[in-house]
Design a protein around this motif. Structure first.
Motif, short mmCIF file in Angstrom:
data_model
loop_
_atom_site.label_atom_id
_atom_site.label_comp_id
_atom_site.label_asym_id
_atom_site.label_seq_id
_atom_site.Cartn_x
_atom_site.Cartn_y
_atom_site.Cartn_z
N GLY A 149 -9.81 5.17 -2.51
CA GLY A 149 -8.49 5.78 -2.61
C GLY A 149 -7.44 4.99 -1.85
O GLY A 149 -6.33 4.78 -2.36
N ARG A 150 -7.79 4.54 -0.63
CA ARG A 150 -6.84 3.77 0.16
C ARG A 150 -6.51 2.45 -0.52
O ARG A 150 -5.37 2.00 -0.52
N ALA A 151 -7.50 1.85 -1.12
CA ALA A 151 -7.28 0.56 -1.79
C ALA A 151 -6.30 0.74 -2.96
O ALA A 151 -5.38 -0.07 -3.14
N HIS A 152 -6.53 1.79 -3.74
CA HIS A 152 -5.62 2.03 -4.86
C HIS A 152 -4.21 2.34 -4.36
O HIS A 152 -3.22 1.87 -4.94
N ALA A 153 -4.12 3.14 -3.30
CA ALA A 153 -2.81 3.51 -2.78
C ALA A 153 -2.08 2.30 -2.22
O ALA A 153 -0.88 2.12 -2.44
N GLU A 154 -2.80 1.45 -1.49
CA GLU A 154 -2.18 0.26 -0.92
C GLU A 154 -1.71 -0.69 -2.02
O GLU A 154 -0.65 -1.32 -1.92
N GLU A 155 -2.50 -0.80 -3.06
CA GLU A 155 -2.12 -1.66 -4.19
C GLU A 155 -0.85 -1.12 -4.85
O GLU A 155 0.06 -1.88 -5.21
N LEU A 156 -0.79 0.21 -5.00
CA LEU A 156 0.38 0.83 -5.62
C LEU A 156 1.63 0.62 -4.76
O LEU A 156 2.71 0.30 -5.28
N LEU A 157 1.48 0.77 -3.45
CA LEU A 157 2.61 0.54 -2.55
C LEU A 157 3.08 -0.90 -2.58
O LEU A 157 4.28 -1.19 -2.56
N ALA A 158 2.14 -1.81 -2.61
CA ALA A 158 2.49 -3.23 -2.64
C ALA A 158 3.23 -3.57 -3.92
O ALA A 158 4.23 -4.32 -3.90
N THR A 159 2.77 -3.03 -5.03
CA THR A 159 3.43 -3.29 -6.31
C THR A 159 4.86 -2.74 -6.31
O THR A 159 5.81 -3.40 -6.74
N ALA A 160 5.00 -1.51 -5.80
CA ALA A 160 6.32 -0.89 -5.76
C ALA A 160 7.25 -1.66 -4.83
O ALA A 160 8.44 -1.84 -5.12
N SER A 161 6.72 -2.12 -3.70
CA SER A 161 7.54 -2.87 -2.74
C SER A 161 8.04 -4.16 -3.37
O SER A 161 9.19 -4.55 -3.19
N ALA A 162 7.16 -4.82 -4.12
CA ALA A 162 7.56 -6.06 -4.79
C ALA A 162 8.63 -5.79 -5.85
O ALA A 162 9.57 -6.56 -6.02
N GLU A 163 8.47 -4.67 -6.56
CA GLU A 163 9.46 -4.31 -7.58
C GLU A 163 10.82 -4.04 -6.95
O GLU A 163 11.86 -4.46 -7.49
N ARG A 164 10.84 -3.35 -5.81
CA ARG A 164 12.11 -3.03 -5.16
C ARG A 164 12.80 -4.29 -4.65
O ARG A 164 14.03 -4.36 -4.61
N SER A 165 12.01 -5.25 -4.23
CA SER A 165 12.59 -6.48 -3.68
C SER A 165 13.11 -7.41 -4.77
O SER A 165 13.89 -8.32 -4.49
N ALA A 166 12.62 -7.20 -6.00
CA ALA A 166 12.98 -8.11 -7.10
C ALA A 166 14.45 -7.94 -7.48
O ALA A 166 15.03 -6.90 -7.32
N ASP A 193 3.78 4.75 7.53
CA ASP A 193 3.19 3.91 6.50
C ASP A 193 1.72 4.26 6.27
O ASP A 193 1.27 4.35 5.10
N ASP A 194 0.96 4.45 7.35
CA ASP A 194 -0.45 4.80 7.19
C ASP A 194 -0.61 6.16 6.53
O ASP A 194 -1.49 6.36 5.69
N GLN A 195 0.24 7.11 6.92
CA GLN A 195 0.16 8.45 6.33
C GLN A 195 0.54 8.42 4.85
O GLN A 195 0.02 9.19 4.05
N ALA A 245 9.42 5.03 -2.93
CA ALA A 245 10.33 5.68 -1.98
C ALA A 245 10.65 4.80 -0.78
O ALA A 245 9.80 4.05 -0.29
N ASP A 246 11.87 4.93 -0.31
CA ASP A 246 12.25 4.35 0.98
C ASP A 246 11.82 5.29 2.11
O ASP A 246 11.49 4.84 3.20
N VAL A 262 -2.51 7.59 2.84
CA VAL A 262 -3.40 8.75 2.68
C VAL A 262 -2.84 9.72 1.65
O VAL A 262 -3.58 10.24 0.79
N GLU A 263 -1.53 9.98 1.69
CA GLU A 263 -0.93 10.92 0.74
C GLU A 263 -1.00 10.39 -0.69
O GLU A 263 -1.31 11.13 -1.62
N LEU A 264 -0.74 9.10 -0.87
CA LEU A 264 -0.83 8.54 -2.22
C LEU A 264 -2.26 8.57 -2.73
O LEU A 264 -2.51 8.80 -3.92
#
Length: 593
Positions: free
Chosen positions: A576-593, A556-558, A532-533, A561-563
């Motif tokens: 949980g935060r580690a998994h969520a941050e990894e998921l966000l990072a992956t999605a961000s990279a995909e959107r930028s590609a 971004d921090d919230q 999501a944007d 927590v939600e993810l």
């Protein structure tokens, strides 16, 4: 696009508001928090049927307000909105947006407002039609219906296919009209012949009398005068004697021998005054002259009146006979002669349009054949265009499915003419085959899905699971996105029944769709939410007065927590935060590609 929405008293939401932006917006929250109410509010703004059961318990009414912007809409959509605003008298807000409001009271009554004006609920549908498309879970079920599949194919075919469909519908309307007229003429030829006889008899009767406009009213006045002829003549003669005395040429002089006329007396009075030397008396002379002139005019009018009085004793009988003839017509056809004449004109027009001759039926049958031939040609052109579009649509959706973790799946779109059955009341011969000519064409469209390379393609209602059907629908929406004019697309749990890698691919596809459309998604999947944007969450709080939900935009921090909560309920933990941050990072990279 949808800029903002405000909700009061709807379901579990007592009061909430949310702003929307371009790109991909996701709404998440616990089950039962009220995410569906956001979609329900959009349905209400789209003119959907109001349900009093949706009003929050204890509230008098539910109110939904939406703010729409046409800044990024297509020129066609903007023109449609402008036309609607002009026709309803609605106005844009100061920032150029359009505000739509829908109110539903607890007793079920509904009201709609657009741009500050009260409008029918249908006007909201006209507003949101070119701006907003809502896809709920029920749309997946509708996708299994042949008519919905045909509509999707026609949408994919674009303007070229649409023009062929419009031409087909126009020609079909002409064909149906000609067929119905021929059937009616053939079936009711005896009744029509009887109607012709009745009309001709009536017109002959009216023509024989030959009434004139207003003649009945004129005769009534003449009859009244003739009935009082003696008294009228006596009154006129007496008046003339009073004016002229024995000098009246057409007055019985014996009866008037001793009568001095008013004119004689006035003349004598004038002569006496004018012979006087007194100035006061002589000044009265002109006034007497005026009186003499007036009485002279009246005398002349009386003479004319007497001359116009009928002298024929049989004139009254003639008028009464004519009056009887006219009354015969008014008893049958209308209240007065003018009405009889109007009825006759309508009867002549009807008679001119009734033709029960064999030549007329043959001409009408020829018209039906010609209409059928033109329709068959248009139907064949439409059918061929659909067949070509079906092949392209199947390949395009199949390619999308490959990116949605269904790499071995294949969607086949078939478009075949519907063979006319024995009970078909409107068969049409097209290219040597008798087919059913429906309002949308002669074709039956079917989506068939092969879930893996070794399986046969079966109708999606039989071959697709819930998760697969969700992905087929999303793939179809991505393919159709270029043909749609809507600026905003809303998906309500379109990812139901999906998980794992397929969920990531759905998020990726939604993000791609959001490059050209505003996309709003209600989801339970963190893999989708990560793309999501803008991330909105619906929170529910249980209080003394019951549950209450609100909508808030996450930082971004919230979001982390939600993810983390969505990832198997891990909550605000390091893992949980580690998994969520990894998921966000992956999605961000995909959107930028």
């Amino acid at each position: 696009m949808l800029a903002e929405i405000r909700i009061d008293g709807l379901g579990v939401i007592s009061q909430a508001s949310a702003q929307f932006h371009e790109g991909l917006t996701v709404l998440t929250g616990e089950t039962g928090a009220g995410k569906t109410m956001v979609v329900t509010s959009l349905h209400l703004l789209s003119g959907a049927r109001a349900d009093a059961g949706r009003v929050r318990l204890g509230a008098e009414r539910a109110v939904v307000e939406g703010r729409f912007s046409t800044a990024n809409a297509s020129p066609k959509a903007t023109a449609e909105v402008d036309l609607l605003l002009e026709s309803t008298g609605a106005e844009r807000d100061e920032d150029g947006t359009v505000i739509a409001v829908r109110t539903v009271s607890a007793d079920g009554r509904s009201r709609a407002h657009l741009g500050g004006r009260s409008v029918p609920a249908g006007a909201l549908s006209e507003l949101t039609g070119p701006l907003l498309t809502v896809h709920g879970q029920n749309d997946q079920l509708r996708l299994q219906r042949s008519d919905q599949q045909r509509a999707a194919l026609d949408e994919f075919g674009g303007a070229a296919l649409g023009s062929l469909l419009d031409k087909y519908r126009t020609l079909r309307s002409q064909w149906v009209e000609a067929r119905e007229e021929l059937d009616e003429r053939t079936r009711s030829s005896r009744e029509l012949a009887q109607e012709v006889d009745r009309l001709e008899f009536a017109l002959n009767e009216i023509d024989a009398v030959a009434p004139e406009p207003g003649e009945d009213a004129a005769i009534v006045a003449d009859v009244r005068r003739l009935s009082d002829l003696d008294s009228l003549r006596s009154a006129a003669v007496g008046a003339q004697v009073a004016l002229l005395g024995a000098s009246a040429a057409d007055v019985d002089t014996d009866a008037a021998a001793d009568v001095s006329g008013a004119l004689d007396l006035l003349g004598e009075a004038r002569a006496r005054i004018e012979s006087s030397d007194d100035q006061t008396l002589t000044e009265l002379g002109p006034r007497l002259a005026e009186a003499i002139a007036v009485l002279t005019d009246v005398s002349s009018d009386l003479s004319g009146y007497l001359a116009d009085l009928p002298s024929d004793p049989g004139a009254l009988d003639t008028l009464l006979g004519r009056q009887a003839e006219l009354k015969t017509l008014t008893r049958k056809y209308a209240a007065d002669v003018d009405g009889v004449l109007e009825w006759a004109a309508q009867a002549r027009d009807r008679l001119a349009r009734i033709d029960v001759s064999a030549d007329a039926l043959a001409a009408l049958a020829t018209r039906v054949d010609e209409s059928a031939a033109a329709l068959a040609e248009a139907a064949l052109a439409l059918s061929r265009a659909r067949a070509k579009a079906a092949t392209k649509l199947g390949k395009a959706v199949t390619a999308e499915l490959a990116g949605l973790a269904m790499g071995k799946a294949r969607l086949e779109v078939t478009s075949q003419p519907i063979v006319a059955g024995e009970q078909d009341s409107a068969p049409l011969t097209v290219d040597g085959r008798r087919v059913h000519a429906g309002s949308a064409g002669i074709d039956e469209v079917e989506f068939r899905l092969a879930t893996h390379s070794g399986s046969a393609a079966l109708p999606i209602s039989k071959s697709a699971s819930g998760g697969e059907l969700s992905r087929v629908m999303l793939a179809l929406e991505v393919v159709l996105a270029g043909a749609q004019s809507s600026a905003t697309m809303v998906f309500d749990e379109v990812d139901a029944g999906v998980g794992g890698r397929a969920a990531v691919e759905i998020g990726r596809r939604l993000a791609r769709l959001a490059r050209t459309h505003q996309v709003i998604v209600v989801t339970h999947l963190p893999q989708v939410a990560a793309f999501a944007d803008t991330h909105l969450v619906v929170d529910k709080v249980d209080g003394r007065k019951g549950a209450d939900s609100g909508v808030r935009t996450l930082t971004d921090d919230q979001r982390v927590v939600e993810l983390a909560r969505m990832l198997a309920g891990l909550g605000d933990t390091e893992t949980g935060r580690a998994h969520a941050e990894e998921l966000l990072a992956t999605a961000s990279a995909e959107r930028s590609a």
